[in-house]
Design a protein around this motif. Structure first.
Motif, PDB file in Angstrom:
ATOM      1  N   SER A   1     118.051  58.616 118.336  1.00 26.43           N
ATOM      2  CA  SER A   1     116.893  57.752 118.138  1.00 26.43           C
ATOM      3  C   SER A   1     115.615  58.544 117.925  1.00 26.43           C
ATOM      4  N   ARG A   2     115.625  59.820 118.325  1.00 29.24           N
ATOM      5  CA  ARG A   2     114.436  60.655 118.169  1.00 29.24           C
ATOM      6  C   ARG A   2     114.495  61.534 116.926  1.00 29.24           C
ATOM      7  N   LEU A   3     115.661  61.603 116.312  1.00 31.18           N
ATOM      8  CA  LEU A   3     115.857  62.570 115.234  1.00 31.18           C
ATOM      9  C   LEU A   3     114.908  62.329 114.068  1.00 31.18           C
ATOM     10  N   ASP A   4     114.630  61.052 113.756  1.00 36.08           N
ATOM     11  CA  ASP A   4     113.752  60.776 112.615  1.00 36.08           C
ATOM     12  C   ASP A   4     112.303  61.117 112.905  1.00 36.08           C
ATOM     13  N   ARG A   5     111.961  61.411 114.176  1.00 34.59           N
ATOM     14  CA  ARG A   5     110.579  61.771 114.524  1.00 34.59           C
ATOM     15  C   ARG A   5     110.428  63.268 114.767  1.00 34.59           C
ATOM     16  N   LEU A   6     111.529  64.002 114.711  1.00 33.68           N
ATOM     17  CA  LEU A   6     111.468  65.442 114.956  1.00 33.68           C
ATOM     18  C   LEU A   6     111.098  66.191 113.677  1.00 33.68           C
ATOM     19  N   PRO A   7     110.425  67.331 113.826  1.00 36.37           N
ATOM     20  CA  PRO A   7     110.044  68.126 112.645  1.00 36.37           C
ATOM     21  C   PRO A   7     111.239  68.922 112.113  1.00 36.37           C
ATOM     22  N   VAL A   8     112.176  68.226 111.443  1.00 42.34           N
ATOM     23  CA  VAL A   8     113.424  68.851 110.995  1.00 42.34           C
ATOM     24  C   VAL A   8     113.646  68.554 109.518  1.00 42.34           C
ATOM     25  N   ASP A   9     114.108  69.570 108.783  1.00 43.77           N
ATOM     26  CA  ASP A   9     114.421  69.415 107.357  1.00 43.77           C
ATOM     27  C   ASP A   9     115.905  69.599 107.066  1.00 43.77           C
ATOM     28  N   ILE A  10     116.604  70.366 107.908  1.00 47.33           N
ATOM     29  CA  ILE A  10     117.986  70.749 107.622  1.00 47.33           C
ATOM     30  C   ILE A  10     118.840  70.566 108.878  1.00 47.33           C
ATOM     31  N   LEU A  11     120.033  69.988 108.706  1.00 45.56           N
ATOM     32  CA  LEU A  11     121.020  69.921 109.775  1.00 45.56           C
ATOM     33  C   LEU A  11     122.142  70.893 109.441  1.00 45.56           C
ATOM     34  N   LYS A  12     122.416  71.825 110.355  1.00 44.00           N
ATOM     35  CA  LYS A  12     123.497  72.784 110.148  1.00 44.00           C
ATOM     36  C   LYS A  12     124.738  72.290 110.888  1.00 44.00           C
ATOM     37  N   ILE A  13     125.797  72.031 110.124  1.00 39.33           N
ATOM     38  CA  ILE A  13     127.041  71.512 110.706  1.00 39.33           C
ATOM     39  C   ILE A  13     127.769  72.650 111.400  1.00 39.33           C
ATOM     40  N   ASP A  14     128.018  72.496 112.663  1.00 41.73           N
ATOM     41  CA  ASP A  14     128.620  73.562 113.451  1.00 41.73           C
ATOM     42  C   ASP A  14     130.019  73.912 112.956  1.00 41.73           C
ATOM     43  N   ARG A  15     130.371  75.186 113.101  1.00 33.59           N
ATOM     44  CA  ARG A  15     131.678  75.671 112.657  1.00 33.59           C
ATOM     45  C   ARG A  15     132.824  74.976 113.388  1.00 33.59           C
ATOM     46  N   ALA A  16     132.539  74.445 114.579  1.00 35.14           N
ATOM     47  CA  ALA A  16     133.597  73.762 115.324  1.00 35.14           C
ATOM     48  C   ALA A  16     134.137  72.571 114.538  1.00 35.14           C
ATOM     49  N   PHE A  17     133.300  71.897 113.741  1.00 36.01           N
ATOM     50  CA  PHE A  17     133.756  70.771 112.930  1.00 36.01           C
ATOM     51  C   PHE A  17     134.419  71.244 111.649  1.00 36.01           C
ATOM     52  N   VAL A  18     133.974  72.396 111.140  1.00 38.35           N
ATOM     53  CA  VAL A  18     134.540  72.925 109.903  1.00 38.35           C
ATOM     54  C   VAL A  18     135.961  73.433 110.141  1.00 38.35           C
ATOM     55  N   THR A  19     136.196  74.064 111.278  1.00 40.46           N
ATOM     56  CA  THR A  19     137.531  74.629 111.557  1.00 40.46           C
ATOM     57  C   THR A  19     138.593  73.554 111.742  1.00 40.46           C
ATOM     58  N   THR A  20     138.189  72.310 111.982  1.00 42.34           N
ATOM     59  CA  THR A  20     139.174  71.231 112.137  1.00 42.34           C
ATOM     60  C   THR A  20     139.718  70.756 110.793  1.00 42.34           C
ATOM     61  N   LEU A  21     139.069  71.170 109.716  1.00 45.58           N
ATOM     62  CA  LEU A  21     139.533  70.765 108.387  1.00 45.58           C
ATOM     63  C   LEU A  21     140.799  71.522 108.018  1.00 45.58           C
ATOM     64  N   THR A  22     141.746  70.816 107.466  1.00 50.08           N
ATOM     65  CA  THR A  22     143.013  71.409 107.020  1.00 50.08           C
ATOM     66  C   THR A  22     143.271  71.002 105.572  1.00 50.08           C
ATOM     67  N   PRO A  23     144.255  71.632 104.927  1.00 50.53           N
ATOM     68  CA  PRO A  23     144.566  71.230 103.545  1.00 50.53           C
ATOM     69  C   PRO A  23     144.977  69.768 103.422  1.00 50.53           C
ATOM     70  N   ASP A  24     145.418  69.174 104.519  1.00 50.59           N
ATOM     71  CA  ASP A  24     145.864  67.777 104.478  1.00 50.59           C
ATOM     72  C   ASP A  24     144.802  66.789 104.946  1.00 50.59           C
ATOM     73  N   THR A  25     143.614  67.305 105.242  1.00 44.82           N
ATOM     74  CA  THR A  25     142.567  66.422 105.759  1.00 44.82           C
ATOM     75  C   THR A  25     142.171  65.401 104.692  1.00 44.82           C
ATOM     76  N   GLY A  26     142.280  64.138 105.064  1.00 46.92           N
ATOM     77  CA  GLY A  26     141.871  63.097 104.139  1.00 46.92           C
ATOM     78  C   GLY A  26     140.456  62.634 104.383  1.00 46.92           C
ATOM     79  N   VAL A  27     140.035  62.644 105.636  1.00 46.34           N
ATOM     80  CA  VAL A  27     138.690  62.222 105.970  1.00 46.34           C
ATOM     81  C   VAL A  27     138.271  62.937 107.250  1.00 46.34           C
ATOM     82  N   ALA A  28     137.012  63.327 107.333  1.00 47.63           N
ATOM     83  CA  ALA A  28     136.462  63.995 108.506  1.00 47.63           C
ATOM     84  C   ALA A  28     135.311  63.139 109.022  1.00 47.63           C
ATOM     85  N   PRO A  29     135.562  62.288 109.998  1.00 48.87           N
ATOM     86  CA  PRO A  29     134.553  61.309 110.417  1.00 48.87           C
ATOM     87  C   PRO A  29     133.241  61.928 110.895  1.00 48.87           C
ATOM     88  N   VAL A  30     133.332  63.018 111.676  1.00 46.34           N
ATOM     89  CA  VAL A  30     132.101  63.607 112.213  1.00 46.34           C
ATOM     90  C   VAL A  30     131.251  64.183 111.082  1.00 46.34           C
TER      91      VAL A  30
END
Length: 606
Positions: free
Chosen positions: A503-532
């Motif tokens: 709820s505060r994110l739209d009021r923070l002085p932020v331009d870029i969100l960096k997606i953590d590697r923890a979410f990237v490593t869950t991707l596999t060749p068979d991944t159809g959708v990554a909800p996060v």
């Protein structure tokens, strides 16, 4: 509601400036013992020069020799005050001001020459600089009385000169008083009248400089009122503010000469103790803690300056000692006694050239083109070899050395990034710690580095973690908002792993969100959708932000990220951290696009 008449705001602001944040009754915070001794000594010497010149210009008179001797003697007094005055209590300066006014009055009476009366404005200058408004104005009355006596009793000062000098003294008093209190606004805490964090930093810088020059000790302490939040919750904020004011007044009244007490933020006080060792300082801090009521305890941490320490490093050690006192059960004083062997190695490693800045490319995912890089710090020890950041960064944070280290990394990164030309406006990302964001010199340092290196602010990205942008970090937010308004972009590093309120994110002085590697490593060749990842990208798009994925090592991960709308990324697939020259080579031959690596990937739905 009726509005104040035009011009009322400037008038009220002027009156507030005259009053100062500490009130009419307190001396200016910027009038430290060091500055008081310099100003008093300078005024004495200036007055002696004026008196000597007047005496030498006298055609005749039996008193010329005495006047000359008195003028020359004032030079010695001025040098003495300038050299030793910083060690004297504030009340001692009343003696010198009184003797200065008395000496000028005596010269006027003995010589009968109104020229000596022109020295009075110098007394007006340092009375308004040293003391509160009531005391300063009392001295103006004394000076005016001396002028009137010189006119009515000795007939030594013409009426016109009396009127002119009284008016001049009044103007000097008001202007000096206003200027000093304007300066105080920047370094004083409006609630307690003590120095604020900026004033504490300046006092410590001066003390450390003197310690280096003279070989004398200096200690720094932080004191925190235990369970202060409960005071506000149970008794209300007004009572909490009252406790802070009374605490500041009680502590200030029993401190030794030269000590500087500050309210560094919230319920935390800072204390600079020039010429005091840590053990001596602990006794002083315990005396301060003993002044509080029995139901109010205080935790304190103190550290002593060591040769080679910067002011920021010393502050960090004192703050760490305070945290140790809290961990140990509060209501105690903890002295920093850490041997600092590894910390000493780290501090020495910076000038020895053991630290280097390397760069990991950031690419445009659909095309694979290098669009910038993240600056990363590496330490190669001459005996132990490569020391991982996970080992030395926490130590630098704990000790406060991260301020010096972070400043150096930013300087080097901006210097090298200025000459990059492998794409239009390549950006350089630099990680920033919480300690840096709370440092009052951080924003000026960033501005200076950008100006010195010539790097446009729009090409700099400062990466911060989610925890730095919590609701209880107003200082950090203010620093980021200021820099963002000047063109610097802000990125949240490792987004999604912290606990920031969306709820505060739209009021923070932020331009870029960096997606953590923890979410990237869950991707596999068979991944159809990554909800996060889908949610983060959608959130960024909705808020007008861009995304950068971290830790990309496989082509199918890049393909999945592209399909989900992520615009940029970094990882070993595109290049490992290396020198700037390696970055230029990678940019010259970008890897092929990988959008077709996983044709079975389902497109993201937003």
């Amino acid at each position: 509601m009726t509005r104040p008449p035009a011009g009322a705001a400037p008038v009220s602001r002027c009156l507030r400036g005259l009053r100062g944040p500490a009130g009419w009754w307190q001396a200016p915070v910027v009038a430290t013992p060091r500055l008081m001794s310099i100003v008093a000594g300078t005024c004495y010497i200036a007055a002696s020069i004026v008196a000597t010149v007047i005496a030498l210009l006298e055609d005749s008179g039996a008193h010329v020799a005495g006047e000359l001797v008195l003028g020359l003697a004032s030079v010695g007094v001025g040098l003495l005050v300038g050299r030793l005055g910083r060690r004297w209590p504030r009340w001692a300066f009343h003696l010198f001001i009184g003797s200065a006014i008395g000496s000028v009055t005596l010269l006027v009476a003995v010589s009968g020459d109104e020229a000596y009366a022109t020295i009075y404005p110098l007394a007006s200058l340092f009375t308004m600089f040293f003391f509160s408004w009531p005391i300063g104005m009392l001295y103006q009355v004394v000076i005016a009385a001396a002028l009137i006596v010189g006119r009515t009793v000795w007939d030594a000062v013409p009426t016109g000169v009396v009127v002119a000098l009284i008016g001049t003294n009044a103007v000097v008093a008001v202007i000096i008083g206003w200027l000093v209190r304007e300066a105080t606004e920047a370094e004083a805490d409006t609630l307690t009248g003590l120095a604020n964090r900026r004033g504490l930093q300046r006092a410590l810088d001066n003390a450390v400089e003197a310690a280096r020059r003279e070989g004398t000790p200096v200690s720094v302490a932080f004191l925190d009122l235990d369970n202060f939040r409960r005071v506000n919750e149970i008794l209300g904020n007004d009572q909490g503010d009252r406790l802070l004011r009374l605490t500041g007044q009680a502590w200030r009244s029993i401190l030794p000469p030269g000590a500087v007490l500050a309210r560094s933020g919230g319920d935390e006080f800072g204390l600079v103790l020039p010429g005091v060792t840590a053990s001596e300082g602990a006794a002083i801090v315990d005396a301060l803690r003993a002044t509080l009521p029995d139901d109010q305890t205080t935790s304190a941490g103190i550290a002593e300056w060591r040769v080679g320490d910067s002011a920021s490093l010393l502050l960090g050690r004192a703050d760490n000692a305070l945290q140790q006192a809290k961990i140990a059960g509060r209501a105690r004083t903890f002295v920093d006694v850490h041997s600092g062997a590894q910390n000493r190695e780290m501090v020495d490693a910076l000038p020895a050239g053991e630290f280097v800045v390397v760069y990991q490319p950031i690419v445009d995912l659909p095309t694979g083109a290098v669009i910038g890089a993240e600056a990363l710090l590496r330490w190669t020890h001459p005996e132990r070899g490569s020391i991982p950041p996970v080992e030395f960064i926490p130590l630098a944070e704990e000790s406060g050395f991260i301020l010096d280290l972070g400043r150096w990394v930013l300087q080097v990164a901006c210097q090298e990034a200025r000459d990059w030309d492998f794409t239009e406006n390549p950006r350089i990302s630099v990680n920033v710690s919480g300690r840096q964001l709370h440092d009052p010199n951080f924003v000026p340092d960033v501005r200076r580095i950008l100006a010195d290196t010539g790097l446009p602010p729009t090409r700099l990205v400062l990466e911060v973690t989610e925890s730095m942008l919590e609701a209880d970090a107003p200082v950090a937010l203010a620093a980021l908002e200021t820099l963002r308004a000047e063109g610097v972009r802000i990125a949240i590093d490792d987004f999604g792993t912290g606990y920031s309120s969306l709820s505060r994110l739209d009021r923070l002085p932020v331009d870029i969100l960096k997606i953590d590697r923890a979410f990237v490593t869950t991707l596999t060749p068979d991944t159809g959708v990554a909800p996060v990842i889908t949610a983060i990208v959608a959130l960024a798009n909705a808020l007008g932000m861009s995304t950068v994925a971290e830790g990309i090592e496989e082509p199918f991960q890049a393909a999945a990220l592209i399909a989900h709308g992520c615009g940029a990324g970094q990882g070993w697939l595109y290049g490992r951290p290396g020198p700037a020259a390696q970055l230029a080579e990678l940019a010259a031959v970008p890897p092929a696009a990988v959008a077709a690596e996983c044709p079975q990937l389902a497109p993201a739905r937003f």
